[in-house]
Enzyme design. Structure first.
Site, PDB file in Angstrom:
ATOM      1  CG  ASP A 270      -1.819   1.213   1.285  1.00 52.29           C
ATOM      2  OD1 ASP A 270      -1.891   1.953   0.280  1.00 52.29           O
ATOM      3  OD2 ASP A 270      -2.457   1.421   2.340  1.00 52.29           O
ATOM      4  CE  LYS A 277      -0.295   3.820   3.426  1.00 52.75           C
ATOM      5  NZ  LYS A 277      -1.156   4.474   4.405  1.00 52.75           N
ATOM      6  NE  ARG A 351     -11.853   3.522   4.059  1.00 54.45           N
ATOM      7  CZ  ARG A 351     -11.819   4.480   4.987  1.00 54.45           C
ATOM      8  NH1 ARG A 351     -12.801   5.338   5.088  1.00 54.45           N
ATOM      9  NH2 ARG A 351     -10.799   4.583   5.806  1.00 54.45           N
TER      10      ARG A 351
HETATM   11  N1  BES Z   1      -3.238   0.221   5.259  1.00 50.74           N
HETATM   12  C1  BES Z   1      -3.597   1.509   5.740  1.00 50.74           C
HETATM   13  C2  BES Z   1      -3.898   1.518   7.228  1.00 50.74           C
HETATM   14  C3  BES Z   1      -2.716   1.496   8.142  1.00 50.74           C
HETATM   15  C4  BES Z   1      -1.982   2.651   8.384  1.00 50.74           C
HETATM   16  C5  BES Z   1      -2.387   0.354   8.824  1.00 50.74           C
HETATM   17  C6  BES Z   1      -0.924   2.619   9.256  1.00 50.74           C
HETATM   18  C7  BES Z   1      -1.330   0.341   9.709  1.00 50.74           C
HETATM   19  C8  BES Z   1      -0.598   1.472   9.927  1.00 50.74           C
HETATM   20  C9  BES Z   1      -4.862   1.992   5.023  1.00 50.74           C
HETATM   21  O1  BES Z   1      -4.985   1.598   3.715  1.00 50.74           O
HETATM   22  C10 BES Z   1      -4.784   3.485   5.004  1.00 50.74           C
HETATM   23  O2  BES Z   1      -3.911   4.012   4.383  1.00 50.74           O
HETATM   24  N2  BES Z   1      -5.706   4.126   5.703  1.00 50.74           N
HETATM   25  C11 BES Z   1      -5.733   5.536   5.790  1.00 50.74           C
HETATM   26  C12 BES Z   1      -7.164   5.991   5.673  1.00 50.74           C
HETATM   27  C13 BES Z   1      -7.312   7.477   5.533  1.00 50.74           C
HETATM   28  C14 BES Z   1      -6.772   7.939   4.221  1.00 50.74           C
HETATM   29  C15 BES Z   1      -8.779   7.816   5.664  1.00 50.74           C
HETATM   30  C16 BES Z   1      -5.132   5.927   7.133  1.00 50.74           C
HETATM   31  O3  BES Z   1      -5.395   5.275   8.135  1.00 50.74           O
HETATM   32  O4  BES Z   1      -4.365   6.889   7.160  1.00 50.74           O
HETATM   33 ZN    ZN Z   2      -4.067  -0.130   3.199  1.00 48.38          ZN
HETATM   34 MN    MN Z   3      -3.998   2.921   2.361  1.00 45.77          MN
END
Ligand code: BES
Ligand code: ZN
Ligand code: MN
Length: 496
Positions: A270, A277, A351
């Site tokens: 991801d 990110k 999601r």
């Molecule tokens: N895989 C990540 C969630 C995650 C982040 C797991 C850090 C473990 C550590 C997920 O896909 C993600 O990026 N979520 C975002 C959602 C936001 C953009 C609403 C997040 O949590 O920052």
């Molecule tokens: Zn993710």
């Molecule tokens: Mn993500």
């Protein structure tokens, strides 16, 4: 690691090392007392001299203990008698196994499962001993050119006062299967994104199917197109790796029995996509398939146990990468359910793949659906690395999962899924948007999923904080395989 249960006396047990406990203030456990008597008070003398104070987390290795058959005796501190409960018991085991792993002992006899831990029975203590022993021997050196020193400890005997009984043996067998399932989950989680691709996960599922008489089906992108899984497919647009939708079916129950469906998030890397990110620790996003890996680990465990239950694993798997063809913030897609989604942040991709997989899950006419996902960073902020976040559209199911997690000591915490949060997902242009703002980020993510799970009983586990460890001990934990497997064991018992 091999385990066995034997009613035996520690002083007479042939072993490379016998492990016994000592409470604070020098009080010996029942097993330690037996040993001390034969050893002409060797242990109590040591305690009197102050060499062992019984503090929790301490150990003392003894050699040549007089009149004792075993080659070594490991004294382990149990802490205060009246404080000895679940956590202390687990700490003692971790300390003991940690100390044993540093020695050249090939086998050991533990006299710990008869320590009275508040509210816990013998099968529980046996199960936890097996899980912790397996954890202590885990090495991740598949990709090192020189493998780390293999652990020498191979055999563990669980000695104790009570006769081996069927409940104890069942706990041992179940825990062994859970430990092996956790190992599979950890191995897959620890593999880097360039090796553990969606195709690799699909191959693993097929191998599992072959070894355990499961049925594996792999849907390709063209199949998903036909099904209208445009939300899932939108996430893979930026990737050179083909997406896969993996299903694994285990038929251990009656033909007519409705299955429990486990849906695991399988993002093999991801990057965030166009909503890229930050660079720091981005490598950890190889773990974004730990939900998928826990489904595979759990399926393996229940197949090995021959559980009398029907269970289906569904794994949507792809990468989330930036590219000219990748989804852009503002893009709108139509999900398999027919609902449209405005993608405001391409990093909220979990999601987007789960919603189509959850719609697809309805095909199996499920009794219950549980999805498992490293879904939100907000869950790590809320619950840290101790509890997984739990959401459900039925309180009874939530309770069953909480209880299973408590028993397996792989705990979850129930968070609200109230309608009052749903409005955060309102979009001006589509049926919903894929993010709900910073406030209650884990809850709005669960609310998003709830819009696709109205036709069945459903729960969602956010394992973002529990699936892996960061820092020096970086690595997958194998959670929540214990919780899931225990839930299925309990379910199999209740249909009997
Ligand atoms: N895989 C990540 C969630 C995650 C982040 C797991 C850090 C473990 C550590 C997920 O896909 C993600 O990026 N979520 C975002 C959602 C936001 C953009 C609403 C997040 O949590 O920052
Ligand atoms: Zn993710
Ligand atoms: Mn993500």
């Amino acid at each position: 690691m091999e385990f066995s249960i034997k009613q035996s006396s520690p002083e007479k047990q042939q072993s490379d090392c016998v492990v016994i406990g000592v409470y604070e203030a020098g009080k010996l456990s029942a097993a330690a007392q037996l040993l001390d008597k034969t050893a002409a008070h060797h242990l109590s003398d040591l305690i009197k001299r102050g060499d062992m104070k019984g503090k929790l987390g301490t150990t003392l290795m003894l050699h040549h203990v007089p009149h004792i058959v075993a080659e070594r005796v490991l004294m382990v501190g149990l802490g205060k008698t009246d404080e000895f409960s679940s956590k202390q018991f687990l700490d003692v085991l971790r300390t003991s196994l940690g100390a044993l792993q540093k020695t050249v002992c090939k086998n050991a006899a533990l006299y710990l499962t008869d320590l009275p831990a508040k509210g816990r029975d013998e099968p529980w203590k046996i199960m936890q001993t097996v899980l912790i022993a397996a954890e202590s021997g885990y090495r991740c050196d598949q990709l090192k050119s020189k493998p780390a020193d293999a652990p020498t400890l191979h055999k563990i005997l669980l000695g104790g006062a009570s006769k081996p009984n069927s409940a104890a043996q069942a706990a041992l067998d179940q825990a062994t299967a859970i430990a092996r399932g956790m190992k599979l989950t950890k191995d897959l989680g620890n593999l880097p994104g360039n090796i553990c691709t969606p195709t690799y996960l699909a191959e693993q599922a097929q191998a599992l199917a072959k070894a355990h008489k499961l049925k594996a089906t792999i849907l390709e992108e063209k199949d998903m197109q036909k099904l209208g899984m445009n939300s899932l497919l939108s996430v893979t647009h930026g990737s050179r790796q083909p997406a896969k939708l993996i299903t694994l079916e285990y038929h251990g129950g009656d033909k007519k029995q409705k299955p429990i469906v486990l849906v695991g998030k399988g993002i093999t890397f991801d990057s965030g996509g166009i909503s890229l990110k930050p660079g720091a620790d981005m490598d950890e996003m190889k773990y974004d398939m730990c939900g998928a890996a826990s489904v595979l680990g759990t399926m393996q465990a229940i197949a090995e146990m021959g559980l009398k239950l029907n269970v289906v694993g569904v794994i949507p798997s792809c990468e989330n990468m930036p590219d000219g063809a990748a989804s852009k913030p503002g893009d709108i897609v139509k999900s398999m359910s027919g609902q449209t989604i405005e993608i405001l942040n391409t990093d909220a991709e979990g999601r987007l793949i789960l919603c189509d997989a959850l719609t697809y899950a309805a095909r199996f006419e499920p009794d219950t659906v549980v999805d498992i996902a490293t879904l939100t960073g907000a869950c790590v902020i809320a619950l840290g690395h101790v509890a997984s976040g739990l959401f459900s559209n039925e309180d009874k199911l939530a309770k069953e999962l909480l209880d299973a997690g408590d028993y397996a000591y792989d705990r979850a915490w129930h968070l609200p899924l109230w309608d009052d949060y749903q409005q955060q997902l309102d979009s001006n242009f589509a049926d919903m948007q894929n993010i709900g703002g910073r406030a209650g980020g884990s809850i709005t993510a669960a609310c998003f999923l709830s819009r696709f799970t109205k036709d069945y009983r459903w729960a969602h586990l956010d394992i973002a904080g529990t699936a892996w460890k960061s820092g020096k001990e970086k690595g997958a934990t194998g959670r929540p395989v214990p919780l899931l497997t225990q839930y299925l064991i309990n379910r199999a018992q209740s249909v009997k």
